[in-house]
Scaffold this active site. Structure first.
Site, PDB file in Angstrom:
ATOM      1  N   SER A 271       0.859  -1.180   0.000  1.00  0.00           N
ATOM      2  CA  SER A 271       0.000   0.000   0.000  1.00  0.00           C
ATOM      3  C   SER A 271       0.898   1.234   0.000  1.00  0.00           C
ATOM      4  O   SER A 271       2.110   1.109  -0.123  1.00  0.00           O
ATOM      5  CB  SER A 271      -0.938  -0.023   1.196  1.00  0.00           C
TER       6      SER A 271
ATOM      7  N   GLU B 187       0.942  10.519 -10.809  1.00  0.00           N
ATOM      8  CA  GLU B 187      -0.269   9.892 -11.333  1.00  0.00           C
ATOM      9  C   GLU B 187      -1.451  10.169 -10.426  1.00  0.00           C
ATOM     10  O   GLU B 187      -1.270  10.309  -9.228  1.00  0.00           O
ATOM     11  CB  GLU B 187      -0.099   8.357 -11.420  1.00  0.00           C
TER      12      GLU B 187
ATOM     13  N   LYS C 193      -4.371   9.284  -8.000  1.00  0.00           N
ATOM     14  CA  LYS C 193      -4.647   8.136  -7.142  1.00  0.00           C
ATOM     15  C   LYS C 193      -6.127   7.815  -7.282  1.00  0.00           C
ATOM     16  O   LYS C 193      -6.997   8.522  -6.784  1.00  0.00           O
ATOM     17  CB  LYS C 193      -4.308   8.438  -5.689  1.00  0.00           C
TER      18      LYS C 193
ATOM     19  N   ASP D 253      -9.716   6.167  -7.044  1.00  0.00           N
ATOM     20  CA  ASP D 253     -10.477   5.675  -5.913  1.00  0.00           C
ATOM     21  C   ASP D 253     -11.286   4.468  -6.361  1.00  0.00           C
ATOM     22  O   ASP D 253     -12.467   4.547  -6.642  1.00  0.00           O
ATOM     23  CB  ASP D 253     -11.404   6.791  -5.415  1.00  0.00           C
TER      24      ASP D 253
ATOM     25  N   TYR E  55      -1.231   0.557 -13.484  1.00  0.00           N
ATOM     26  CA  TYR E  55      -0.222   1.516 -13.012  1.00  0.00           C
ATOM     27  C   TYR E  55       1.079   0.874 -12.552  1.00  0.00           C
ATOM     28  O   TYR E  55       1.926   1.529 -11.967  1.00  0.00           O
ATOM     29  CB  TYR E  55      -0.785   2.432 -11.924  1.00  0.00           C
TER      30      TYR E  55
ATOM     31  N   LYS F  42      -2.718  13.349  -0.708  1.00  0.00           N
ATOM     32  CA  LYS F  42      -4.179  13.292  -0.728  1.00  0.00           C
ATOM     33  C   LYS F  42      -4.835  14.662  -0.867  1.00  0.00           C
ATOM     34  O   LYS F  42      -4.315  15.672  -0.395  1.00  0.00           O
ATOM     35  CB  LYS F  42      -4.676  12.657   0.580  1.00  0.00           C
TER      36      LYS F  42
ATOM     37  N   CYS G  76     -45.303  31.341   2.888  1.00  0.00           N
ATOM     38  CA  CYS G  76     -43.886  31.696   2.920  1.00  0.00           C
ATOM     39  C   CYS G  76     -43.405  31.703   4.371  1.00  0.00           C
ATOM     40  O   CYS G  76     -44.021  32.341   5.228  1.00  0.00           O
ATOM     41  CB  CYS G  76     -43.685  33.070   2.292  1.00  0.00           C
TER      42      CYS G  76
ATOM     43  N   CYS H 207     -42.645  35.695   5.161  1.00  0.00           N
ATOM     44  CA  CYS H 207     -43.670  36.743   5.214  1.00  0.00           C
ATOM     45  C   CYS H 207     -45.093  36.203   5.336  1.00  0.00           C
ATOM     46  O   CYS H 207     -46.033  36.971   5.490  1.00  0.00           O
ATOM     47  CB  CYS H 207     -43.556  37.650   3.992  1.00  0.00           C
TER      48      CYS H 207
ATOM     49  N   CYS I 113     -42.859  32.199  -3.243  1.00  0.00           N
ATOM     50  CA  CYS I 113     -43.607  33.065  -2.341  1.00  0.00           C
ATOM     51  C   CYS I 113     -44.209  34.171  -3.186  1.00  0.00           C
ATOM     52  O   CYS I 113     -43.533  34.756  -4.038  1.00  0.00           O
ATOM     53  CB  CYS I 113     -42.650  33.656  -1.306  1.00  0.00           C
TER      54      CYS I 113
ATOM     55  N   CYS J  50     -42.175  40.844   0.964  1.00  0.00           N
ATOM     56  CA  CYS J  50     -41.473  39.776   1.684  1.00  0.00           C
ATOM     57  C   CYS J  50     -40.047  40.231   1.976  1.00  0.00           C
ATOM     58  O   CYS J  50     -39.286  40.561   1.056  1.00  0.00           O
ATOM     59  CB  CYS J  50     -41.463  38.493   0.860  1.00  0.00           C
TER      60      CYS J  50
HETATM   61  S1  IVH Z   1       0.785   2.142  -6.689  1.00  0.00           S
HETATM   62  C1  IVH Z   1       3.567   0.219  -4.045  1.00  0.00           C
HETATM   63  N1  IVH Z   1      -0.566   3.841  -8.132  1.00  0.00           N
HETATM   64  O1  IVH Z   1      -3.757   3.041  -3.708  1.00  0.00           O
HETATM   65  C2  IVH Z   1       2.621   0.856  -4.915  1.00  0.00           C
HETATM   66  N2  IVH Z   1      -1.663   2.767  -6.303  1.00  0.00           N
HETATM   67  O2  IVH Z   1      -2.621   2.727  -0.844  1.00  0.00           O
HETATM   68  C3  IVH Z   1       1.211   0.584  -4.547  1.00  0.00           C
HETATM   69  N3  IVH Z   1      -4.008   3.386  -6.039  1.00  0.00           N
HETATM   70  O3  IVH Z   1      -3.918  -0.379  -3.151  1.00  0.00           O
HETATM   71  C4  IVH Z   1       0.239   0.935  -5.554  1.00  0.00           C
HETATM   72  N4  IVH Z   1      -4.084   4.755  -7.749  1.00  0.00           N
HETATM   73  O4  IVH Z   1      -5.548   0.649  -4.817  1.00  0.00           O
HETATM   74  C5  IVH Z   1      -0.597   3.005  -7.081  1.00  0.00           C
HETATM   75  N5  IVH Z   1      -1.672   5.373  -9.497  1.00  0.00           N
HETATM   76  C6  IVH Z   1      -1.672   4.511  -8.456  1.00  0.00           C
HETATM   77  C7  IVH Z   1      -2.845   4.292  -7.691  1.00  0.00           C
HETATM   78  C8  IVH Z   1      -2.775   3.400  -6.599  1.00  0.00           C
HETATM   79  C9  IVH Z   1      -4.779   4.201  -6.748  1.00  0.00           C
HETATM   80  C10 IVH Z   1      -4.444   2.636  -4.846  1.00  0.00           C
HETATM   81  C11 IVH Z   1      -4.264   1.160  -4.939  1.00  0.00           C
HETATM   82  C12 IVH Z   1      -3.447   0.768  -3.759  1.00  0.00           C
HETATM   83  C13 IVH Z   1      -3.604   1.948  -2.852  1.00  0.00           C
HETATM   84  C14 IVH Z   1      -2.348   2.113  -2.039  1.00  0.00           C
END
Ligand code: IVH
Length: 679
Positions: free
Chosen positions: A88, A120, A122, A124, A232, A321, A415, A418, A433, A439
């Protein structure tokens, strides 16, 4: 019934060439985002292949495009052990935390040189792994706990953007890629709306929708969900090698048929990372998918190896973030606000919640139709959203959390300010109204609108001050502003002599305005800036407009019967006539209108803006075009003179290309404006 005949070499060839063609079109559509054929043509070819395979089932291969429909349900997901753990990311919530990350990277690598990163979005969604052997998709897995995930091979197979077979050459015999499965925002909204109509479960957000769809034991259900995937990174690789940087690796993946996020980019330093964060942040809401931040990853794989990882996260990457744009909270009450034209807007009073970078305690519910459609009740848990500068709104109700005590709200008959009767037009969603200027709410909103930046632009006279002046009975109408005395202002809380003088001065200064601004400031129903400007250009003087009939007003371009009726009704109303007289008597004036056709070089030209302009806001561009006598519209047609395309232009650019309409970039627009002001 078709009889099953053994396949000849000819049918085998036909099946193969159909598959190859379909794969090529699929790649062009998903990975390159440049479709080669229409959807209908694609579907017809797919049907041909299906027919062929039905007659000759022995021709079906696991990587055939027909196999994306989903296999029969499983009893449970199998487990898959990740050969390379799925890590992660550490999070950074501030610029300082990102600077600290970059410093740690350079310290560990013992360098003072800037580091090259991949920047890149991130996404969701849900992290997945997809393994290819000899170029064929063989296995898909969720991240799970990072060591072991669930076998979702059948589910991943249904995602059209994931290749079942790799293109080109040079890929390792075993190649594991990693990426994010997500549901694009628009498709999510549509999916949820349809689910609500059917009475099915609606998802709280696109992320939950993606996760819920992917983890279906019945892959036929997954196949019906509008999922997408961006790759990615890579995982386990065997019998073959990849380039030495992330950027080059991603390029190879793209060539082999994978879909990458088009916003990902290699940057040369931390400073560029931070600029990237700002830039993507500014466009966050316009992106077709939800993101919760951006990720910076050291580009050079050798440096990554030297940096290694701690616990579950690599030292070579960090997620930067953005503040969450959606949060869950509870509706404490629903009240009705009365606007300038009397429109009653239901407003949700919320348990305060931190969203989009600020704490909010109110959210608009727009109108009663919306309240009914979303079935919002007092006591409900709701998803609220605040993105950029937009007014916070209630996105959806979490029905499963509704308490038995939840209360429906009804449109009040009177209303709330008023007490005048409230009427609701059959055709319109708005309830109003009927009190007009009797009013207090309508009066105060009229003055706020009059003084606003785009209207008379009375600086220092903010909403709070206007509310005070109105509540104390000093100012009942916009015309009263010019009778204001310093001592009256000074009676108000927190108002010193200096500030009072300053406000009086800006009230005086606002007298010199323009005819379009003045018309807009009056707040005639449905007369926005563009209509005000069109009316001013057409009639040139207030007197001419006042003596115009409804039919004459309808001759103004883009003015329809409803607007014309509103304008006539406003101007004939005796109270409004008195207001106009008082304003003119107070000295509100404007320079004579110069006809656009004589003045502006863009007279008769229609422009359409698409994408983001870097040097000016869309409004500024629009104003400049209008000043030059041109018109700005929202959609491209053969009559459009120019389409101005900023970064990330939408479908309008494509349409312009299709219709052969001239296309300008930002510099081109500036040049056009310059040359038309010279002419
Ligand atoms: S790289 C070691 N690239 O973020 C690299 N993760 O907290 C790990 N995620 O489980 C992943 N966009 O679900 C990477 N451009 C991106 C991403 C990405 C979303 C998510 C992914 C991962 C979580 C890590």
């Amino acid at each position: 019934m078709s009889s099953k005949r053994p396949s000849s070499g000819l049918t085998t060839d036909k099946a193969r060439s159909l598959r190859e063609l379909l794969e090529r079109y699929n790649y062009a559509y998903h990975a390159l985002d440049t479709p080669e054929v229409s959807d209908a043509k694609y579907d017809a070819l797919l049907q041909d292949l299906r027919d062929l395979e039905r007659e000759h089932p022995e021709l079906i291969t696991p990587d055939s495009p027909t196999q994306r429909v989903g296999a029969s349900p499983l009893v449970a997901f199998g487990e898959i052990k990740h050969r390379v753990p799925m890590l992660s990311l550490d999070n950074a919530f501030s610029e300082q935390e990102v600077r600290d990350f970059d410093r740690r990277v350079r310290e560990r690598l013992n360098t003072s040189e800037p580091i090259r990163y991949s920047a890149e979005p991130k996404l969701d969604g849900l992290a997945v792994s997809a393994t290819y052997e000899n170029g064929r998709f063989t296995q898909g897995a969720t991240r799970g706990d990072g060591e072991t995930g669930e076998d979702i091979t059948q589910n991943l197979r249904t995602i059209a953007a994931l290749p079942l077979r790799l293109r080109g050459k040079g890929f390792p015999r075993v190649l594991e890629v990693r990426g994010e499965v997500f549901m694009p925002r628009e498709r999510f909204e549509r999916f949820n709306a349809q689910a609500a109509v059917r009475g099915d479960k609606v998802f709280v957000n696109p992320r939950n929708a993606a996760a819920g769809s992917l983890r279906q034991l019945d892959a036929r259900i997954t196949a019906q969900r509008p999922l997408d995937i961006f790759i990615y990174g890579t995982g386990h690789v065997q019998d073959g090698s990849l380039p030495v940087t992330h950027g080059q690796t991603m390029q190879s993946l793209r060539n082999w048929g994978f879909k990458l996020c088009p916003e990902s980019r290699i940057v040369e330093s931390l400073e560029e990372c931070l600029r990237y964060y700002e830039e993507i942040g500014a466009r966050r809401d316009a992106l077709p998918y939800q993101i919760d931040g951006v990720v910076y990853k050291v580009d050079e794989l050798e440096l990554r190896r030297r940096l290694g990882f701690v616990a579950r996260a690599p030292r070579w990457a960090i997620a930067h973030k953005y503040p969450a744009e959606e949060e869950i909270t509870v509706i404490r009450d629903i009240e009705f606000q009365v606007g300038r034209t009397g429109a009653l807007t239901p407003v949700a009073r919320l348990a305060p919640v931190f969203v989009g970078g600020v704490t909010i305690s109110n959210a608009t519910l727009h109108n009663m139709d919306e309240v009914e459609r979303k079935d919002v009740r007092i006591g409900d848990s709701v998803v609220v959203r605040r993105a950029g500068d937009v007014i916070p709104e209630v996105v959806r109700v979490m029905i499963e959390r509704r308490p038995a005590s939840a209360v429906k709200v009804l449109l009040p008959g009177q209303c709330p300010v008023c007490g005048s009767p409230v009427v609701r037009d059959e055709q319109q969603a708005v309830a109003r109204c009927t009190g007009g200027r009797s009013c207090a709410a309508q009066r105060v909103e009229e003055i706020k609108h009059f003084a606003a930046r785009r209207a008379l632009d009375i600086q220092g006279l903010g909403d709070k001050l206007i509310e005070q002046l109105s509540a104390s009975g000093i100012v009942k109408s916009p015309a009263d502003l010019w009778d204001l005395q310093a001592d009256q202002l000074q009676q108000l809380e927190r108002m010193g002599e200096k500030s009072a003088q300053k406000i009086l001065k800006s009230i005086q200064a606002s007298k010199r305005t323009t005819f379009p601004r003045f018309l807009y400031a009056l707040g005639i129903r449905d007369v926005g800036e563009a209509t005000a400007s069109a009316l001013a250009q057409h009639f040139e003087t207030l007197e001419a407009l006042q003596s115009a009939s409804k039919e004459q007003i309808e001759e103004v371009p883009d003015v329809g019967p409803v607007v014309a009726r509103n304008v006539v009704a406003y101007l004939q109303e005796p109270e409004n006539r008195r207001l106009l007289e008082r304003l003119r008597a107070a000295g509100v004036t404007w320079p004579a209108i110069v006809r656009a056709s004589a003045a502006g070089g863009l007279a008769g030209k229609t422009l359409v803006l698409t994408g983001t302009l870097s040097g000016m806001s869309r409004e500024a561009a629009q104003a400049a075009i209008m000043d030059a006598g041109g018109k700005v519209t929202g959609s491209v047609s053969a009559k459009t003179s120019y389409v101005v395309a900023g970064t990330d232009p939408g479908s309008k650019l494509k349409k312009a290309n299709d219709l052969g309409v001239a296309i300008l970039d930002e510099a081109g627009l500036l040049e056009l404006l310059r040359s038309s002001s010279r002419s």
